[in-house]
Design a protein around this motif. Structure first.
Motif, PDB file in Angstrom:
ATOM      1  N   ASP A 151      -6.696  -5.723  23.218  1.00 16.36           N
ATOM      2  CA  ASP A 151      -5.362  -6.250  22.938  1.00 16.36           C
ATOM      3  C   ASP A 151      -4.796  -5.772  21.616  1.00 16.36           C
ATOM      4  N   SER A 152      -5.577  -4.961  20.882  1.00 17.27           N
ATOM      5  CA  SER A 152      -5.073  -4.446  19.609  1.00 17.27           C
ATOM      6  C   SER A 152      -4.298  -3.145  19.783  1.00 17.27           C
ATOM      7  N   GLY A 153      -4.333  -2.584  20.982  1.00 21.05           N
ATOM      8  CA  GLY A 153      -3.671  -1.304  21.185  1.00 21.05           C
ATOM      9  C   GLY A 153      -4.649  -0.159  20.971  1.00 21.05           C
ATOM     10  N   SER A 154      -4.181   1.049  21.074  1.00 21.47           N
ATOM     11  CA  SER A 154      -5.042   2.218  20.931  1.00 21.47           C
ATOM     12  C   SER A 154      -4.759   2.905  19.611  1.00 21.47           C
ATOM     13  N   PRO A 155      -5.760   3.051  18.762  1.00 21.61           N
ATOM     14  CA  PRO A 155      -5.546   3.769  17.504  1.00 21.61           C
ATOM     15  C   PRO A 155      -5.071   5.176  17.765  1.00 21.61           C
ATOM     16  N   GLN A 156      -4.153   5.623  16.955  1.00 16.66           N
ATOM     17  CA  GLN A 156      -3.621   6.979  17.079  1.00 16.66           C
ATOM     18  C   GLN A 156      -3.768   7.701  15.768  1.00 16.66           C
ATOM     19  N   ARG A 157      -4.090   8.965  15.864  1.00 20.09           N
ATOM     20  CA  ARG A 157      -4.110   9.789  14.665  1.00 20.09           C
ATOM     21  C   ARG A 157      -2.689  10.059  14.225  1.00 20.09           C
ATOM     22  N   PHE A 208       0.822  -1.195   0.000  1.00 25.08           N
ATOM     23  CA  PHE A 208       0.000   0.000   0.000  1.00 25.08           C
ATOM     24  C   PHE A 208       0.862   1.254   0.000  1.00 25.08           C
ATOM     25  N   GLY A 209       0.373   2.257  -0.698  1.00 29.24           N
ATOM     26  CA  GLY A 209       1.043   3.548  -0.691  1.00 29.24           C
ATOM     27  C   GLY A 209       0.068   4.639  -1.056  1.00 29.24           C
ATOM     28  N   ALA A 210       0.591   5.828  -1.282  1.00 29.15           N
ATOM     29  CA  ALA A 210      -0.249   6.966  -1.663  1.00 29.15           C
ATOM     30  C   ALA A 210       0.492   7.827  -2.662  1.00 29.15           C
ATOM     31  N   ARG A 211      -0.252   8.395  -3.594  1.00 29.33           N
ATOM     32  CA  ARG A 211       0.286   9.351  -4.556  1.00 29.33           C
ATOM     33  C   ARG A 211      -0.394  10.681  -4.334  1.00 29.33           C
ATOM     34  N   GLY A 212       0.386  11.755  -4.401  1.00 22.23           N
ATOM     35  CA  GLY A 212      -0.162  13.065  -4.110  1.00 22.23           C
ATOM     36  C   GLY A 212       0.178  14.100  -5.146  1.00 22.23           C
ATOM     37  N   TYR A 213      -0.663  15.133  -5.213  1.00 18.54           N
ATOM     38  CA  TYR A 213      -0.474  16.266  -6.113  1.00 18.54           C
ATOM     39  C   TYR A 213      -0.679  17.557  -5.334  1.00 18.54           C
ATOM     40  N   GLY A 214      -0.120  18.624  -5.847  1.00 15.24           N
ATOM     41  CA  GLY A 214      -0.256  19.927  -5.218  1.00 15.24           C
ATOM     42  C   GLY A 214       0.970  20.270  -4.383  1.00 15.24           C
ATOM     43  N   ASP A 215       0.986  21.511  -3.890  1.00 14.08           N
ATOM     44  CA  ASP A 215       2.130  21.943  -3.098  1.00 14.08           C
ATOM     45  C   ASP A 215       2.315  21.095  -1.847  1.00 14.08           C
ATOM     46  N   GLY A 216       1.192  20.585  -1.303  1.00  9.21           N
ATOM     47  CA  GLY A 216       1.281  19.723  -0.134  1.00  9.21           C
ATOM     48  C   GLY A 216       1.030  18.269  -0.457  1.00  9.21           C
ATOM     49  N   GLY A 217       1.272  17.872  -1.704  1.00  8.27           N
ATOM     50  CA  GLY A 217       0.980  16.507  -2.115  1.00  8.27           C
ATOM     51  C   GLY A 217       1.733  15.459  -1.336  1.00  8.27           C
ATOM     52  N   GLU A 218       3.013  15.697  -1.074  1.00  4.55           N
ATOM     53  CA  GLU A 218       3.794  14.714  -0.323  1.00  4.55           C
ATOM     54  C   GLU A 218       3.319  14.625   1.119  1.00  4.55           C
ATOM     55  N   LEU A 219       2.949  15.776   1.708  1.00  4.24           N
ATOM     56  CA  LEU A 219       2.440  15.763   3.076  1.00  4.24           C
ATOM     57  C   LEU A 219       1.106  15.009   3.153  1.00  4.24           C
ATOM     58  N   ALA A 220       0.240  15.211   2.164  1.00  5.87           N
ATOM     59  CA  ALA A 220      -1.039  14.502   2.144  1.00  5.87           C
ATOM     60  C   ALA A 220      -0.815  13.001   1.981  1.00  5.87           C
ATOM     61  N   ALA A 221       0.112  12.619   1.087  1.00  5.50           N
ATOM     62  CA  ALA A 221       0.417  11.201   0.899  1.00  5.50           C
ATOM     63  C   ALA A 221       1.002  10.595   2.168  1.00  5.50           C
ATOM     64  N   THR A 222       1.827  11.355   2.858  1.00  5.32           N
ATOM     65  CA  THR A 222       2.414  10.873   4.107  1.00  5.32           C
ATOM     66  C   THR A 222       1.342  10.657   5.173  1.00  5.32           C
ATOM     67  N   ALA A 223       0.363  11.583   5.246  1.00  2.00           N
ATOM     68  CA  ALA A 223      -0.723  11.426   6.209  1.00  2.00           C
ATOM     69  C   ALA A 223      -1.508  10.143   5.954  1.00  2.00           C
ATOM     70  N   MET A 224      -1.764   9.831   4.676  1.00  2.00           N
ATOM     71  CA  MET A 224      -2.476   8.607   4.348  1.00  2.00           C
ATOM     72  C   MET A 224      -1.644   7.382   4.706  1.00  2.00           C
ATOM     73  N   VAL A 225      -0.365   7.413   4.400  1.00  2.00           N
ATOM     74  CA  VAL A 225       0.510   6.275   4.682  1.00  2.00           C
ATOM     75  C   VAL A 225       0.633   6.047   6.184  1.00  2.00           C
ATOM     76  N   GLU A 226       0.671   7.098   6.955  1.00  2.00           N
ATOM     77  CA  GLU A 226       0.739   6.938   8.414  1.00  2.00           C
ATOM     78  C   GLU A 226      -0.489   6.200   8.943  1.00  2.00           C
ATOM     79  N   GLN A 227      -1.648   6.452   8.348  1.00  2.00           N
ATOM     80  CA  GLN A 227      -2.838   5.742   8.790  1.00  2.00           C
ATOM     81  C   GLN A 227      -2.880   4.308   8.264  1.00  2.00           C
ATOM     82  N   ILE A 228      -2.287   4.050   7.112  1.00  2.00           N
ATOM     83  CA  ILE A 228      -2.134   2.664   6.659  1.00  2.00           C
ATOM     84  C   ILE A 228      -1.298   1.889   7.671  1.00  2.00           C
TER      85      ILE A 228
END
Length: 412
Positions: free
Chosen positions: A406-412, A340-360
């Motif tokens: 036992d799954s832990g606590s979801p984090q944003r 799994f990964g993310a592709r982004g566009y725009g000035d903040g495209g990499e930041l948006a893709a990183t946010a999605m990957v962190e939740q993956i």
């Protein structure tokens, strides 16, 4: 309606369908099996519907479309009808309300609750109700099911409380009128839309709140009338005028102009290291996004856009800052799976893709191997819903999601 049907062939296909539903664990009780075996599905389908489609395991059949070709009413797939009947925990003698009519499901309910039970089936569309009434009459269930043209948001006039309510349209919220007409120990089964992701949830009343007893994945036509909920839709044009449309259930960004020209920027890619074997479902990843990914949206890409030519398993994206990103996969596990990964566009495209990957990655740690439970807390109850990232506000209450300890606590 389907005419001149080969009854023997239909019966054989019904037997095959029931065997598959049993094998897949969608039918778990003799009562539901007996109902599905007794009621001829073909009598509730549009005329000319092929028996292979009628008796398909996961085939839904559209019965009405709007002027744009969008489905407004349909007969649900056999597997989800079976699941919802099981979730409702129906017994002989019960009083049951069906929200969203079609005839077939009401006939199943009537079979289970028997002659001493009561079935009321409502729909906001008089054409749908007329069609359901005609099919029920022709199939011998007209005297056992009361059909009404009613906006479900306001309840059913001249009816006492119900033991169970089965909602067969996508509901953004649980109407207070339903709860007023549900007995204190009653069950409500509802395809609940949570930030553009739907789960069919069987809820049982527990004091002021509803607590889930079972869930299933399925999609439904959205509710019409006062209980409907419209997405906010934004368009991102590319250099050639083709558009990508972003639909937000809630939490739409205040300023979408920050994405002007985003599709003309260089694409960013971020990969998660999270893999999955081919053929393994990852639908709960979308549920995770819906709950924990700020700026989560669904998107569609017109032909000719830079996104249209890419392989998209599911149209889920995120807007964060000046960037838009969306879920993608690439081959992994020596060709037997995907990463799994993310592709982004725009000035903040990499930041948006990183946010999605962190939740993956968070889903991989906390939610991938577990099944969440849900609760619904109506507004005005004596017991207040908890606040935080595991609570989602609705118009008439709050939905909460809980993952096993036992799954832990979801984090944003």
């Amino acid at each position: 309606m389907v005419q001149m049907v080969d009854a023997d062939r239909a019966a054989e296909m019904r037997d095959v369908l029931i065997a598959e539903l049993r094998t897949q664990g969608k039918i778990t009780s003799d009562a539901v099996e007996a109902a599905i075996r007794q009621v001829p599905r073909e009598r509730f389908m549009p005329e000319g519907t092929d028996l292979a489609e009628v008796y398909g395991y996961d085939n839904s059949v559209v019965t009405k479309r709007d002027e744009h070709g969008r489905a407004m009413s349909s007969v649900s797939a056999a597997y989800i009808q079976a699941v919802m009947l099981e979730q409702a925990q129906l017994r002989p003698g019960m009083s049951v309300l069906e929200v969203g009519s079609g005839g077939l499901n009401a006939a199943y309910i009537a079979e289970i609750v028997g002659p001493q039970g009561r079935v009321v089936s409502i729909d906001i569309d008089p054409e749908v109700i007329d069609r359901a009434a005609t099919a029920l009459d022709a199939s011998g269930y007209g005297s056992r099911v009361r059909v009404l043209t009613v906006d479900a948001e306001h309840g059913v006039p001249d009816e006492d409380a119900f033991d169970a309510i089965i909602v067969t349209v996508g509901a953004w919220d649980i109407a207070p009128a339903w709860l007023r007409q549900l007995r204190p120990d009653g069950v409500i089964v509802v395809p609940l839309i949570m930030n553009n992701v739907t789960r069919v949830i069987g809820f049982r009343r527990d004091g002021d709140r509803l607590v889930s007893t079972a869930t299933e994945i399925a999609g439904f036509v959205p509710m019409q009338g006062d209980g409907g909920h419209a997405d906010r839709v934004f368009e991102l044009p590319d250099a050639n005028g083709h558009k990508v449309r972003l639909a937000f259930d809630s939490g739409a960004p205040d300023d979408m102009h920050q994405l002007d020209g985003a599709l003309a920027t260089e694409r960013a890619e971020v990969w998660s290291g999270v893999t999955i074997p081919n053929g393994v479902s990852f639908v709960d990843l979308h549920l995770w996004f819906a709950w924990y990914l700020d700026g989560f949206c669904r998107f569609t890409a017109e032909p000719g856009t830079v996104l249209a030519g890419e392989k998209q398993w599911f149209p889920f994206g995120v807007v964060s800052g000046g960037g838009f990103a969306y879920l993608v996969v690439r081959p992994a596990l020596e060709g037997t799976g995907a990463e799994f990964g993310a592709r982004g566009y725009g000035d903040g495209g990499e930041l948006a893709a990183t946010a999605m990957v962190e939740q993956i990655q968070a889903w991989d740690r906390y939610g991938r191997r577990t099944e969440p439970t849900f609760a619904y807390w109506p507004s005005g109850g004596q017991t207040q819903a908890p606040t935080g990232t595991d609570a989602m506000a609705k118009t008439h209450g709050v939905v909460t999601i809980s993952w096993p300890k036992d799954s832990g606590s979801p984090q944003r």
